[in-house]
Every structure is written in structure tokens, then in C-alpha cells.
Design a protein around this motif. Structure first.
Motif, PDB file in Angstrom:
ATOM      1  N   LEU A 105      -7.267  -4.131   7.421  1.00 40.38           N
ATOM      2  CA  LEU A 105      -7.861  -2.792   7.446  1.00 40.38           C
ATOM      3  C   LEU A 105      -9.174  -2.869   8.224  1.00 40.38           C
ATOM      4  O   LEU A 105     -10.067  -3.605   7.843  1.00 40.38           O
ATOM      5  CB  LEU A 105      -8.150  -2.326   6.018  1.00 40.38           C
ATOM      6  N   ILE A 139      -2.271   5.391  11.830  1.00 37.98           N
ATOM      7  CA  ILE A 139      -1.645   5.312  10.511  1.00 37.98           C
ATOM      8  C   ILE A 139      -0.799   6.546  10.195  1.00 37.98           C
ATOM      9  O   ILE A 139       0.128   6.477   9.388  1.00 37.98           O
ATOM     10  CB  ILE A 139      -2.712   5.051   9.420  1.00 37.98           C
ATOM     11  N   ARG A 177       2.300  -1.354   4.328  1.00 31.24           N
ATOM     12  CA  ARG A 177       2.175   0.038   3.889  1.00 31.24           C
ATOM     13  C   ARG A 177       2.730   0.220   2.479  1.00 31.24           C
ATOM     14  O   ARG A 177       2.123   0.868   1.642  1.00 31.24           O
ATOM     15  CB  ARG A 177       2.910   0.967   4.864  1.00 31.24           C
ATOM     16  N   ASP A 180       0.404  -1.370  -0.198  1.00 27.17           N
ATOM     17  CA  ASP A 180      -1.036  -1.128  -0.088  1.00 27.17           C
ATOM     18  C   ASP A 180      -1.821  -2.414   0.134  1.00 27.17           C
ATOM     19  O   ASP A 180      -2.792  -2.698  -0.578  1.00 27.17           O
ATOM     20  CB  ASP A 180      -1.564  -0.428  -1.344  1.00 27.17           C
TER      21      ASP A 180
ATOM     22  N   GLN B 103      -5.867   2.619   2.376  1.00 32.57           N
ATOM     23  CA  GLN B 103      -4.886   3.118   3.347  1.00 32.57           C
ATOM     24  C   GLN B 103      -4.777   4.640   3.270  1.00 32.57           C
ATOM     25  O   GLN B 103      -4.548   5.309   4.281  1.00 32.57           O
ATOM     26  CB  GLN B 103      -3.516   2.472   3.108  1.00 32.57           C
TER      27      GLN B 103
END
Lengths: 373, 290
Positions: A105, A139, A177, A180, B103
Motif C-alpha cells: 500500500l 484500485i 484485495r 485486505d 484498501q
């Protein structure tokens, strides 16, 4: 939260990444049986610390009997403070070349970042920047195959190997994804079978703590000390330090600032504790109680009442004092919402409260060490 | 003048009926903020402190004329609520919740970017423009006053401490921006510096930073190139050990990145006065405004 190698590989394998098909074992007998299926193998300790190979946590075995012997050596051994209770029996690979690939990230770009390199097999930090390919993923669009093909070419993969790489990277991204992750890393991504096949020889997979509520399937691995676990169970942020003055403040920034001010005046903080904004009397009392249990030389409470009401903090402190007694010097600094009342309450219970942070810090250092630092 | 929010900001509260939502709606109204509505799908038609509760964000925009939203929805529902706000045309979105999965924050940021919405937070105490009676946040009302200082901070309580000292020294504020303590945030130091630099009413800028990440270093780079107003900083975490997360998700020294010294060096080299102790900020601001 970090996942063990075997779980990391399991997540990757579920998403179509070839991982060699290792078997996780908890006894030497299981290791023997696994080696019978796999053939010549590596016996790998499942621990969450780096450098396990050098520390004797990875050993090769050519026969099932050897696998059993190596497993009995590794199981139960202490690797950098962690006891090994599982080993992974992985096939021995003949590796022609090692690649690196990861997804993390990127906080500044606010997007997932892919890093790939033809210089794999070593820590990515030691690889020169110009030998690493960096690529962000939109994303909301997701990772598309063209982007994987571009990266494949840049690390020198063509033809069928490029196709395999697309599959590996796509699988990594989908797992990233779905679970997480904050890190998915394959290092090395090994080129084996005379240069015809890519295999994930090692895998790291870190799931973000804030997303764990969505993934009850993962066994929780808490890396904190006993005291850290105890205070975290109350729902407060806590870090144990090596000093002797216990500290409680409200808000993470304020708690950090309090440690700094205390250190500035020669105090040695025993902990970081964010008692939260607007916490009730009970959690505050519990946190205070936990600090007391560490037998510090003194306790320093620093409150700026915003949402937190000073009178409630005083109530919590007085509650602990009345029920258990406070047998070490306590210095409170308190300003903000209902501070006058809060300080009065403390004064009535014989606890002195200050308004200036610096003055209070000096007072607690003097109380703890018997002299001005 | 002020940045991001002012007297014309029309605020909707997402999650207005929860205990946090109710309490802070009252506080924002007491500050003089135009709170034009709240949203809760199941409690539409009710009122909170006289403010109408709508079922959806589009209703709050169409019927209440809202152009900004402050969210008190718990982290698991934050993405849905943020998308709803952005989709309804909200241009300023303040995300109060902590522990939003990163995310999902990234998805929110990307969606906001595509729709021209400014996000503040998550994990922030919000925004306040004292001279405009505009507040979208959870900070105490009484510690601010109108004046020439712009404050941008990563942490709440520490910035309250500093704002209060400034106010007591007759150094009021144009706007105070809480960036939030997470790793991914909508409005960072550079964004805030850009806004304060362009705001005529802001004469000095105070940064309240902390260890972790490279935001302060990037801010230093920006200041060197673009900012001619005085900047004063206080940075928390000098005494923090490496590798430990100090309360905020973003407050962690990783390897040799994000250290106190690296930030002090970068900011000092850009001409920023870095206060060693929190209460020294006011004095440094006063000197810089002479």
C-alpha cells in the motif's frame, strides 16, 4: 498481522499461483510422511521472524528418514524468541534464476504499488532502485493483464514465462484485495525446471489489522508482551518501553508529546498509553490499574480535556486510589473541559494537579528519582 | 477568510442519530455552523437538535442544500457512506472514523478524486474556521478564536494544546485542519500548505507533525519552493522507539524512514522554526509575525 509462510502460500495457491505444493507438519512423523510424497525436500520452520535460514530454521533432507530427523531438530527449537511448532515440507527446487515481486500500500500515492525485479532472492531494500520496476494500480479499475505484461517485459520475461508471470501477478493482486493485505511478497519467484516454470519459493502475506474483522478465518498472532495484550484488551493503544515512569495521556499525539517532554527533563518513560478521547471512567480506571501493576517509580498523567472530561479522569484515578491504594508518587497535569472541578477533586484526595505540562514533568522526574534531572 | 470551510458551508451529518453524531451536531450548532441535515435511512423524518434527518444523501443535498458532509459512521460502513456522499455531489467530506481498512480508504480517495471532492481524514478530529463560525469536527469549541494563524495537524489533542496556547497569547486562527492519523489521508501537509499559502488572511502557518511516513519531508520540499509565509512546527515522537506503532496507524518508524531527526532536519533546512516543546510554538509564531 503477518501470516506464516504456509498460510501465505495457501492464500496464493488458492488464487492460481504455483507454490510447489509443500505440506505443513506439526510432528516428525508427519514430516516423514510428507517427504515420502514430495521427495527431496527442505524442512522450514514456520516463524514470523526474518533470517530463519541463518539461524538454523531451514534444513535440507533427501529421504523421508532425514526429513523426520531434521523436523525433530527444528520443531520445539527457539528461533529469536519464538518456539517453532510447525514446519513446512517443501520440495527442493533447482533454481536457475530468482525474481522479486510484491504488492504493498503506497500511502502517498493512495494506491497499491507493485514492485518487481530480476534481482530477486535478496532483501528488496538492498536492490538498486534502477533495477526495480514500480507500478501503481488504479484500485477502482483493478489490475489488468496489459499492466502485468508490461512489467513482465521490464524484468526480462517473454513468451510462455511472461504468460506465467501474468498469472502469478494477477493471482497475487486478487489475494491482496480479497484478504485486505498490506503486503503480499514472493521472494524469490524462482525459475525452475530448466528455465520453463515460475514457482513461488517463499511467500509473505500481511493482513491489515483494521480489516481483520472481515477475516475471522485467520488465526490471530499477537506479537505483543503480556502487559501490552492486557491493555489492548481494554481497547486502548499501548506500547511498553524500557523506562520507569508510567505515563497516561489522552490522544496519540498528546501521549507521544508527553513522552518527549518527560524525556526532555530527564525522565525515562515506561510506556506509551493513549487513554483515548472521551473514554469512560471504567476503561480509564482499568488502564490506570494496569500501569500501577508494573511497579513504576512514579506515574505521570497528562490530560487536555476536549471531548475527555477532566472530572471523569479524576473520578477514575480516585476510584483506583480508594480501592487499591496508590503507593507510588502520582503527578497529574490537567487542563481543558471541567478542569477546575477535576483538579479540586484530586486535591480533596490528596493528589496534586498541575496546569503547566513542563512544570508537571519536572515534578514527576523529581518525585521518581529524588532529584532534579 | 478561511480555507475549505466558511460561513457558507452547509453541513450534513452522516450518522447523526448515534451518540457521537448527536453530541457533536449539538456542538457544531453551538459554534454557529449551518448544519442543514443528517442522514439515517431508518430514522428519516426525525429531528436531532431541530435538524431534519433524511433517508439518503441525495435527499440531504436536494432538499437540505448540503454541500459538505461530516461522517460519524463506524469504520465497517465508511466506504458505502463515503461513496454515497460523493455520488450525491458533496464537495467536502470529513471522515471521523478510525480503523477504516486502508484498501477501502484508497477506493474512497480514488472515487473522490474522480468526482472533484475534497476528503479530510479518515481518523481526523476535523476542521474549524473560528472567524466564520464554521466547524466540521469533534474538537472543543472554546479553545479557538479568530486570527491570522493557519494550523494543520496530524493529531487531535496535541493540536488542541497548541491552539489553546496560541489563543491565550492572542494568536487566533483562520482555519485548523486535522489531517488524520492514518497512512492514507485525503488532505495532507502539502495540500494544507498550498491552501494556507494562497489565503490572504493567513499570516503564519503552524504544522503539528509526528514520526512515521514522509509527509513532513515532502512538506519541507514544498515550503522551500513555494511558501514565503513563516512556518512553525512541533513534531511529536522524539522519544518513541523504532518499529512500534504509537497509537496512530501512521505513527511508526520503519527501518530508517520516518524518524524525528529526518523530519527536523528537512523542515529546518526549509527555514521552518521547529519548537522543541509544545508550549514554545506560540512564542515562535509571535516572533515570526513581528
Amino acid at each position: 498481522m503477518k501470516l506464516y509462510e504456509y498460510l501465505a502460500k495457501q492464500m496464493l495457491a488458492e488464487h492460481g499461483v504455483p507454490t510447489g505444493g509443500g505440506i505443513v507438519c506439526e510432528t516428525p512423523e508427519q514430516a516423514e510422511a510428507a517427504a515420502r510424497k514430495i521427495g527431496p525436500c527442505a524442512v522450514k520452520a514456520q516463524v514470523l521472524v526474518g533470517g530463519r535460514g541463518k539461524a538454523g530454521g531451514i534444513k535440507l533432507a533427501n529421504t523421508p528418514a532425514e526429513a523426520k530427523a531434521r523436523a525433530s531438530e527444528i520443531l520445539g527449537m527457539n528461533l529469536k524468541g519464538y518456539t517453532v511448532d510447525k514446519v513446512l515440507i517443501d520440495p527442493q527446487l533447482t533454481i536457475e534464476k530468482e525474481f522479486y515481486v510484491s504488492i504493498t500500500l503506497d500511502g502517498m500515492a493512495k494506491l497499491p504499488l507493485i514492485m518487481a525485479s530480476a534481482a530477486g532472492g535478496v532483501e528488496i531494500e538492498s536492490v538498486p532502485h534502477d533495477q526495480i520496476v514500480f507500478a501503481h494500480v488504479d484500485i477502482t479499475t483493478g489490475l489488468l493483464p496489459f499492466q502485468c505484461r508490461e512489467i513482465a517485459r521490464k524484468i526480462g520475461l517473454t513468451g510462455d514465462l511472461a504468460k506465467q508471470f501474468v498469472k502469478v501477478l494477477t493471482g497475487m493482486y486478487n489475494a491482496f484485495r480479497k484478504y485486505d493485505a498490506e503486503l503480499v511478497e514472493i521472494n524469490p519467484l524462482a525459475l525452475t525446471d530448466n528455465g520453463t516454470r515460475l514457482v513461488a519459493a517463499d511467500g509473505r502475506f500481511n493482513v491489515e489489522d483494521d480489516a481483520l474483522f472481515r477475516h475471522p478465518e485467520f488465526p490471530t498472532v499477537d506479537e505483543g508482551t503480556e502487559l501490552e495484550k492486557k491493555v489492548k484488551a481494554i481497547g486502548l493503544a499501548f506500547v511498553q518501553l524500557d523506562g520507569d515512569i508510567a505515563v497516561m495521556a489522552n490522544g496519540a499525539g498528546m501521549a507521544m508529546g508527553t513522552l518527549d517532554v518527560l524525556s526532555h527533563y530527564g525522565g525515562r518513560p515506561a510506556n506509551f498509553l493513549d487513554a483515548g478521547g472521551g473514554s469512560g471512567v471504567e476503561p480509564t480506571a482499568q488502564a490506570f490499574d494496569a500501569l500501577l501493576a508494573t511497579s513504576p517509580k512514579a506515574i505521570f498523567v497528562n490530560i487536555f480535556g476536549g471531548i475527555t472530561r477532566c472530572d471523569l479522569v479524576s473520578e477514575a484515578i480516585i476510584q483506583v486510589k480508594q480501592s487499591k491504594g496508590i503507593n507510588v508518587p502520582l503527578v497529574v497535569r490537567m487542563v481543558g473541559t471541567n478542569d477546575v472541578r477535576g483538579r479540586e477533586m484530586l486535591a480533596e484526595s490528596g493528589i496534586e494537579a498541575y496546569t503547566e505540562m513542563g512544570e508537571a514533568a519536572r515534578a514527576v522526574v523529581k518525585a521518581a528519582y529524588g532529584k532534579e534531572a | 477568510m478561511a480555507v475549505i470551510i466558511n460561513k457558507d458551508t452547509r453541513v450534513v451529518v452522516q450518522g447523526i442519530t448515534g451518540s457521537q453524531g448527536q453530541f457533536h451536531t449539538g456542538q457544531m450548532l453551538a459554534f454557529g455552523t449551518q448544519v442543514v441535515g443528517g442522514v439515517n435511512f431508518d430514522k428519516a423524518g426525525q429531528e436531532v437538535h431541530g435538524v431534519p434527518v433524511y433517508a439518503t444523501m441525495s435527499e440531504a443535498v436536494e432538499r437540505g442544500g448540503a454541500n459538505a458532509s461530516i461522517m460519524f459512521v463506524p469504520a465497517p460502513g465508511a466506504k458505502d457512506a463515503a461513496y454515497e456522499a460523493i455520488h450525491a455531489g458533496i464537495k467536502v467530506l470529513v471522515l471521523i472514523p478510525e480503523h477504516v481498512p486502508t484498501q477501502e480508504t484508497m477506493e474512497i480517495m480514488q472515487y473522490a478524486r474522480q468526482h472533484g471532492c475534497r476528503v479530510v481524514g479518515p481518523n481526523t478530529f476535523g476542521l474549524i474556521s473560528p472567524g466564520e463560525n464554521a466547524k466540521m469536527g469533534i474538537m472543543p469549541n472554546h479553545i479557538y478564536k479568530p486570527g491570522p494563524v493557519g494550523i494543520v495537524a496530524r493529531s487531535g489533542t496535541l493540536s488542541y494544546e497548541i491552539a489553546f496556547t496560541l489563543s491565550n497569547n492572542n494568536l487566533g486562527q483562520t482555519t485548523v485542519i486535522g489531517m488524520g492519523g492514518d497512512r492514507v489521508i485525503g488532505t495532507n501537509f502539502v495540500d494544507a500548505l498550498e491552501l494556507f499559502n494562497a489565503d490572504d488572511a493567513t499570516e503564519a502557518i503552524v504544522m503539528v507533525g509526528e514520526i512515521g511516513g514522509i509527509q513532513e519531508e515532502l512538506a519541507a520540499e514544498y515550503i522551500k519552493q513555494h511558501v514565503r509565509k513563516p512556518v512553525v512546527a512541533y513534531l511529536a515522537g522524539k522519544a518513541a522507539p523504532a518499529g512500534k506503532r504509537m497509537g496512530h496507524a501512521g505513527a511508526i518508524i520503519e527501518g530508517n524512514r520516518g524518524t524525528y531527526q529526518s523530519k527536523v532536519d528537512a523542515l529546518s533546512a526549509a527555514g521552518v522554526k521547529v519548537a522543541a516543546l509544545p508550549w514554545e510554538v506560540a512564542e515562535l509564531v509571535k516572533e515570526s509575525l513581528k
